[in-house]
Design an enzyme around this catalytic site. Sequence first.
Site, PDB file in Angstrom:
ATOM      1  N   GLU A  24       0.805  -1.236   0.000  1.00 26.55           N
ATOM      2  CA  GLU A  24       0.000   0.000   0.000  1.00 26.55           C
ATOM      3  C   GLU A  24       0.830   1.275   0.000  1.00 26.55           C
ATOM      4  O   GLU A  24       0.542   2.220   0.741  1.00 26.55           O
ATOM      5  CB  GLU A  24      -0.967  -0.004   1.197  1.00 26.55           C
ATOM      6  CG  GLU A  24      -1.915  -1.186   1.184  1.00 26.55           C
ATOM      7  CD  GLU A  24      -2.927  -1.174   2.330  1.00 26.55           C
ATOM      8  OE1 GLU A  24      -2.801  -0.326   3.225  1.00 26.55           O
ATOM      9  OE2 GLU A  24      -3.842  -2.022   2.308  1.00 26.55           O
ATOM     10  N   HIS A  28     -10.275  -6.200  -2.437  1.00 28.41           N
ATOM     11  CA  HIS A  28     -11.388  -6.041  -1.483  1.00 28.41           C
ATOM     12  C   HIS A  28     -12.509  -5.342  -2.235  1.00 28.41           C
ATOM     13  O   HIS A  28     -12.461  -4.124  -2.451  1.00 28.41           O
ATOM     14  CB  HIS A  28     -10.947  -5.206  -0.280  1.00 28.41           C
ATOM     15  CG  HIS A  28      -9.881  -5.855   0.547  1.00 28.41           C
ATOM     16  ND1 HIS A  28     -10.118  -7.000   1.277  1.00 28.41           N
ATOM     17  CD2 HIS A  28      -8.583  -5.544   0.742  1.00 28.41           C
ATOM     18  CE1 HIS A  28      -9.008  -7.351   1.906  1.00 28.41           C
ATOM     19  NE2 HIS A  28      -8.060  -6.496   1.592  1.00 28.41           N
ATOM     20  N   GLU A  77      -6.049 -10.745  -1.350  1.00 27.46           N
ATOM     21  CA  GLU A  77      -6.894 -10.488  -0.167  1.00 27.46           C
ATOM     22  C   GLU A  77      -8.362 -10.424  -0.564  1.00 27.46           C
ATOM     23  O   GLU A  77      -9.118  -9.577  -0.081  1.00 27.46           O
ATOM     24  CB  GLU A  77      -6.477  -9.172   0.515  1.00 27.46           C
ATOM     25  CG  GLU A  77      -5.018  -9.128   0.906  1.00 27.46           C
ATOM     26  CD  GLU A  77      -4.612  -7.867   1.664  1.00 27.46           C
ATOM     27  OE1 GLU A  77      -5.498  -7.133   2.145  1.00 27.46           O
ATOM     28  OE2 GLU A  77      -3.399  -7.623   1.775  1.00 27.46           O
ATOM     29  N   ASP A 116     -12.108 -10.417  -1.037  1.00 29.21           N
ATOM     30  CA  ASP A 116     -13.425 -10.567  -0.408  1.00 29.21           C
ATOM     31  C   ASP A 116     -14.385  -9.649  -1.149  1.00 29.21           C
ATOM     32  O   ASP A 116     -13.977  -8.629  -1.709  1.00 29.21           O
ATOM     33  CB  ASP A 116     -13.417 -10.333   1.112  1.00 29.21           C
ATOM     34  CG  ASP A 116     -12.768  -9.040   1.579  1.00 29.21           C
ATOM     35  OD1 ASP A 116     -12.568  -8.109   0.757  1.00 29.21           O
ATOM     36  OD2 ASP A 116     -12.465  -8.936   2.778  1.00 29.21           O
ATOM     37  N   ASN A 161       2.165  -5.200  -3.233  1.00 29.17           N
ATOM     38  CA  ASN A 161       0.766  -5.504  -2.930  1.00 29.17           C
ATOM     39  C   ASN A 161      -0.007  -4.209  -2.658  1.00 29.17           C
ATOM     40  O   ASN A 161       0.482  -3.333  -1.935  1.00 29.17           O
ATOM     41  CB  ASN A 161       0.728  -6.401  -1.679  1.00 29.17           C
ATOM     42  CG  ASN A 161      -0.620  -7.034  -1.406  1.00 29.17           C
ATOM     43  OD1 ASN A 161      -1.179  -7.696  -2.279  1.00 29.17           O
ATOM     44  ND2 ASN A 161      -1.135  -6.847  -0.192  1.00 29.17           N
TER      45      ASN A 161
HETATM   46  C1  XIL Z   1      -6.422  -6.278   8.181  1.00 29.25           C
HETATM   47  C2  XIL Z   1      -6.796  -7.448   9.072  1.00 29.25           C
HETATM   48  O1  XIL Z   1      -7.699  -8.267   8.373  1.00 29.25           O
HETATM   49  C3  XIL Z   1      -7.397  -6.957  10.361  1.00 29.25           C
HETATM   50  O2  XIL Z   1      -7.565  -8.040  11.275  1.00 29.25           O
HETATM   51  C4  XIL Z   1      -6.510  -5.892  11.005  1.00 29.25           C
HETATM   52  O3  XIL Z   1      -7.159  -5.353  12.116  1.00 29.25           O
HETATM   53  C5  XIL Z   1      -6.179  -4.788  10.022  1.00 29.25           C
HETATM   54  O4  XIL Z   1      -5.587  -5.356   8.860  1.00 29.25           O
HETATM   55  N1  XIL Z   1      -5.001  -4.567   3.583  1.00 29.25           N
HETATM   56  C6  XIL Z   1      -4.009  -5.417   4.048  1.00 29.25           C
HETATM   57  C7  XIL Z   1      -4.285  -6.314   5.199  1.00 29.25           C
HETATM   58  O5  XIL Z   1      -2.943  -5.489   3.445  1.00 29.25           O
HETATM   59  O6  XIL Z   1      -3.151  -6.536   5.992  1.00 29.25           O
HETATM   60  C8  XIL Z   1      -5.412  -5.776   6.056  1.00 29.25           C
HETATM   61  O7  XIL Z   1      -5.712  -6.759   7.062  1.00 29.25           O
HETATM   62  C9  XIL Z   1      -6.614  -5.446   5.221  1.00 29.25           C
HETATM   63  C10 XIL Z   1      -6.284  -4.386   4.195  1.00 29.25           C
END
Ligand code: XIL
Length: 301
Positions: free
Chosen positions: A127, A208, A234, A236, A171
Amino acid sequence: AGTLGAAAAQSGRYYGAAVAAGHLNDATYVATWNREFNSVTAENEMKWDATEPSRGSFSFGSADRIVANARSNNMKIRGHTLVWHAQTPGWVQNLQGNDLRNAMINHINGVMGHYRGQILAWDVVNEAFADGGAVGTLRSSIFQQRLGNGFIEEAFRAARAADPAAKLCYNDYNIDDANANKTRGVYNMVRDFKSRGVPIDCVGLQSHFGQVPGNYQQNIQQFAALGVDVQITELDIGGSGTGQADSYRRVTQACMAVPRCTGITVWGITDKYSWRSGDTPLLFDGNFNKKPAYTAVLNAL
Ligand code: XIL
């Protein structure tokens, strides 16, 4: 094949889930993980605040519990993440200049060294790009402010030396639309790294989602054409029922259509434990029942 992992393996891919050590005492959770998935990402346990809570003192207890179960079940392991503006301990935020640079490199060496040879791919930098602004604008972070834009390249060079066997990924989120400014910035960075020999092997699309971008497959293809793998890291997707299943099918098909899209990770196993509280974005419901999205994914792999 009857499971996500076995179905993905038919084309040489993996299908993984983010797992949290705090749920390893939930037998149904662990059984579902072991049955369905052939890869894992630690949801929080490999982040800087967990692995180096005070300077030079590393702690891997929670991450090691996840890794131990993954290894005994022959799963792939994604490392997440080494350099990120969030979940970085307070002691790092107080460092300046070369002190911060040395701490970053020492952190990369310490964490990658602990797991050397065991990790398929590391999210070396997470990020780093801004959501707005001109193409290529980096997020304002302690790393960007105090080390300059070159911190990303420095991190990747250190990571290659720390574990030459691991694939090194950049990422991010909101780099899923092929034409978005943020996507163009990451694309240009990867192209630049490849042309100058800066080590980078993969781009992680967090994915996401509310809506899946219409040009998502084209986006995966354009990154792959630069000579890097693409991993959906990641995933969802909000919603429920057939609408959610259709979105999951499209994401799966987009990856399957691009040979260099090498695997998919969903950001959790069950809606019960999703980080998106109030949403139901995963493949198993709160009782670990398979949702329509699960069947859509299985049939598309
Ligand atoms: C999130 C986790 O799912 C949570 O449990 C935590 O509180 C915060 O981080 N991008 C990412 C992940 O790269 O590491 C994040 O994970 C979600 C967004």
